[in-house]
Design a protein around this motif. Structure first.
Motif, PDB file in Angstrom:
ATOM      1  N   VAL A 159     -40.136  -4.681  18.620  1.00 52.76           N
ATOM      2  CA  VAL A 159     -40.722  -4.215  19.873  1.00 52.76           C
ATOM      3  C   VAL A 159     -39.904  -3.040  20.407  1.00 52.76           C
ATOM      4  CG1 VAL A 159     -41.071  -4.797  22.313  1.00 52.76           C
ATOM      5  CG2 VAL A 159     -41.743  -6.418  20.543  1.00 52.76           C
ATOM      6  N   GLY A 160     -40.595  -2.015  20.886  1.00 54.70           N
ATOM      7  CA  GLY A 160     -39.922  -0.946  21.605  1.00 54.70           C
ATOM      8  C   GLY A 160     -39.721   0.334  20.838  1.00 54.70           C
ATOM      9  N   ILE A 161     -40.488   0.552  19.779  1.00 51.43           N
ATOM     10  CA  ILE A 161     -40.426   1.822  19.060  1.00 51.43           C
ATOM     11  C   ILE A 161     -41.452   2.768  19.664  1.00 51.43           C
ATOM     12  CG2 ILE A 161     -40.782   2.972  16.834  1.00 51.43           C
ATOM     13  CD1 ILE A 161     -39.804   0.452  15.466  1.00 51.43           C
ATOM     14  N   TYR A 188     -36.032  -2.893  19.540  1.00 55.49           N
ATOM     15  CA  TYR A 188     -35.546  -1.802  18.699  1.00 55.49           C
ATOM     16  C   TYR A 188     -34.329  -1.125  19.327  1.00 55.49           C
ATOM     17  CZ  TYR A 188     -35.285   2.575  16.149  1.00 55.49           C
ATOM     18  OH  TYR A 188     -34.829   3.636  15.401  1.00 55.49           O
ATOM     19  N   ILE A 189     -33.287  -0.958  18.529  1.00 54.16           N
ATOM     20  CA  ILE A 189     -32.078  -0.250  18.933  1.00 54.16           C
ATOM     21  C   ILE A 189     -31.989   1.027  18.105  1.00 54.16           C
ATOM     22  CG2 ILE A 189     -29.565  -0.329  19.109  1.00 54.16           C
ATOM     23  CD1 ILE A 189     -30.939  -2.317  20.945  1.00 54.16           C
ATOM     24  N   GLU A 199     -38.039   2.827  26.223  1.00 54.85           N
ATOM     25  CA  GLU A 199     -37.446   1.976  27.250  1.00 54.85           C
ATOM     26  C   GLU A 199     -38.505   1.371  28.172  1.00 54.85           C
ATOM     27  OE1 GLU A 199     -34.479   1.004  27.287  1.00 54.85           O
ATOM     28  OE2 GLU A 199     -33.365   2.450  26.074  1.00 54.85           O
ATOM     29  N   ASN A 200     -39.536   2.132  28.481  1.00 52.15           N
ATOM     30  CA  ASN A 200     -40.592   1.627  29.362  1.00 52.15           C
ATOM     31  C   ASN A 200     -41.334   0.459  28.724  1.00 52.15           C
ATOM     32  OD1 ASN A 200     -40.088   3.442  31.465  1.00 52.15           O
ATOM     33  ND2 ASN A 200     -41.384   5.014  30.511  1.00 52.15           N
ATOM     34  N   LEU A 201     -41.549   0.552  27.422  1.00 51.83           N
ATOM     35  CA  LEU A 201     -42.244  -0.514  26.702  1.00 51.83           C
ATOM     36  C   LEU A 201     -41.383  -1.782  26.661  1.00 51.83           C
ATOM     37  CD1 LEU A 201     -44.967  -0.808  25.277  1.00 51.83           C
ATOM     38  CD2 LEU A 201     -43.840  -0.233  23.126  1.00 51.83           C
ATOM     39  N   ILE A 202     -40.097  -1.608  26.491  1.00 54.44           N
ATOM     40  CA  ILE A 202     -39.203  -2.767  26.457  1.00 54.44           C
ATOM     41  C   ILE A 202     -39.108  -3.405  27.841  1.00 54.44           C
ATOM     42  CG2 ILE A 202     -36.775  -3.451  26.177  1.00 54.44           C
ATOM     43  CD1 ILE A 202     -36.663  -1.550  23.786  1.00 54.44           C
ATOM     44  N   LYS A 203     -39.078  -2.594  28.872  1.00 55.26           N
ATOM     45  CA  LYS A 203     -39.057  -3.135  30.235  1.00 55.26           C
ATOM     46  C   LYS A 203     -40.326  -3.937  30.502  1.00 55.26           C
ATOM     47  CE  LYS A 203     -38.806  -1.794  35.094  1.00 55.26           C
ATOM     48  NZ  LYS A 203     -38.750  -0.662  36.060  1.00 55.26           N
ATOM     49  N   ASN A 217     -38.868 -22.318  19.584  1.00 56.67           N
ATOM     50  CA  ASN A 217     -39.202 -21.778  18.268  1.00 56.67           C
ATOM     51  C   ASN A 217     -39.176 -20.253  18.204  1.00 56.67           C
ATOM     52  OD1 ASN A 217     -39.663 -24.353  17.076  1.00 56.67           O
ATOM     53  ND2 ASN A 217     -41.640 -24.444  18.120  1.00 56.67           N
ATOM     54  N   ILE A 218     -38.909 -19.618  19.345  1.00 55.39           N
ATOM     55  CA  ILE A 218     -38.895 -18.157  19.399  1.00 55.39           C
ATOM     56  C   ILE A 218     -37.512 -17.677  19.811  1.00 55.39           C
ATOM     57  CG2 ILE A 218     -39.907 -16.081  20.420  1.00 55.39           C
ATOM     58  CD1 ILE A 218     -41.873 -17.692  18.730  1.00 55.39           C
ATOM     59  N   GLU A 219     -36.957 -16.758  19.029  1.00 57.18           N
ATOM     60  CA  GLU A 219     -35.680 -16.140  19.384  1.00 57.18           C
ATOM     61  C   GLU A 219     -35.908 -14.662  19.658  1.00 57.18           C
ATOM     62  OE1 GLU A 219     -32.435 -18.833  17.019  1.00 57.18           O
ATOM     63  OE2 GLU A 219     -33.701 -17.515  15.794  1.00 57.18           O
ATOM     64  N   ILE A 220     -35.350 -14.178  20.752  1.00 57.95           N
ATOM     65  CA  ILE A 220     -35.476 -12.766  21.123  1.00 57.95           C
ATOM     66  C   ILE A 220     -34.106 -12.118  21.011  1.00 57.95           C
ATOM     67  CG2 ILE A 220     -36.112 -11.112  22.908  1.00 57.95           C
ATOM     68  CD1 ILE A 220     -37.979 -13.204  24.083  1.00 57.95           C
ATOM     69  N   LEU A 221     -34.025 -11.076  20.216  1.00 58.32           N
ATOM     70  CA  LEU A 221     -32.789 -10.318  20.087  1.00 58.32           C
ATOM     71  C   LEU A 221     -32.897  -9.061  20.944  1.00 58.32           C
ATOM     72  CD1 LEU A 221     -31.883 -10.548  16.281  1.00 58.32           C
ATOM     73  CD2 LEU A 221     -31.295 -12.078  18.151  1.00 58.32           C
ATOM     74  N   TRP A 222     -32.275  -9.096  22.111  1.00 62.10           N
ATOM     75  CA  TRP A 222     -32.302  -7.924  22.986  1.00 62.10           C
ATOM     76  C   TRP A 222     -31.409  -6.831  22.416  1.00 62.10           C
ATOM     77  CZ3 TRP A 222     -36.174  -8.260  26.213  1.00 62.10           C
ATOM     78  CH2 TRP A 222     -36.610  -9.527  26.619  1.00 62.10           C
TER      79      TRP A 222
END
Length: 235
Positions: A159-161, A188-189, A199-203, A217-222
């Motif tokens: 997410v976030g590209i 995405y980093i 950044e707007n999409l990630i926000k 069951n869901i892990e989010i890697l910020w």
């Protein structure tokens, strides 16, 4: 800086995790990935390093995740034997591996070799075929999410590209929750590749989907090092 190669995940899905070295990724064309720089062709050096990393495994949770910069099928054979020995010595009863879609018909080989349940994670990144293959260069073609779920119990999404849309991400999350037992969502980093972070999409994602943090069951890697392994490779 050196890559961190061993960590313990103490929250949901508690497990030990190791980042091992492997031969070059057989696909190796993903446009967003520079972790393949951690790959090598120097087998002895890889095997020796992997032995040191695996020696840190304690069996604390009886669950081990093994990742490398590619697929588990690209790990040296001796390293696979070492993993099997660790499983035996530390009474590991569940294993997590990563695999590219191209190996989907070989997953049973690993299951038969290790003799314990394996959860294979596949980096689908998105179900938007155009974005996945033309922008991200994943080389993953299927008809629908059911096709993926026939092989993989867990998938990774990105997410976030820049260029992604809210609509495609909504559909990705819908499919993840409907068809898969587990999933990992990576923000995405930016790295050495040319793809940019939105950044707007990630926000927006954080505001809409932060509730997924409470889903076991869901892990989010910020951040891509949130599992405690990885970093910036020395090349």
């Amino acid at each position: 800086m050196e890559l961190e190669r061993y960590s313990i995940i103490n929250n949901k899905n508690s497990r030990e995790i190791v980042l091992l070295k492997a031969f070059p990724c057989e696909w190796g064309r993903c446009s967003f990935c520079d972790y393949i720089e951690d790959n090598s062709t120097k087998e002895k050096e890889m095997v020796d390093l992997n032995k040191k990393v695996l020696s840190q495994v304690t069996g604390k949770y009886k669950v081990l995740e093994v990742i490398n910069s590619g697929s588990c099928f690209e790990l040296p054979k001796e390293t696979l034997r070492d993993i099997k020995q660790v499983i035996k010595e530390k009474a590991i009863d569940k294993l997590y591996f990563e695999s590219h879609w191209m190996y989907r018909n070989r997953l049973k080989e690993m299951e038969e070799y290790f003799g314990i349940p394996i959860i294979f994670k596949c980096g689908i990144e998105t179900f938007d075929n155009n974005f996945r293959n033309k922008i991200l260069k994943k080389g993953i073609i299927f008809q629908n999410p059911e096709d993926v779920a026939r092989y993989f119990k867990s998938i990774c999404l990105m997410v976030g590209i820049y260029g992604q849309t809210k609509e495609s991400i909504d559909k990705d999350i819908e499919y993840l929750l409907k068809y898969f037992e587990k999933g990992c969502i990576n923000m995405y980093i930016e790295n050495s590749t040319s793809l940019k972070r939105d950044e707007n999409l990630i926000k927006w994602f954080c505001e809409k989907y932060a509730y997924l943090e409470s889903n076991d069951n869901i892990e989010i890697l910020w951040n891509n090092t949130d599992f405690g392994v990885g970093g910036e490779a020395n090349v």
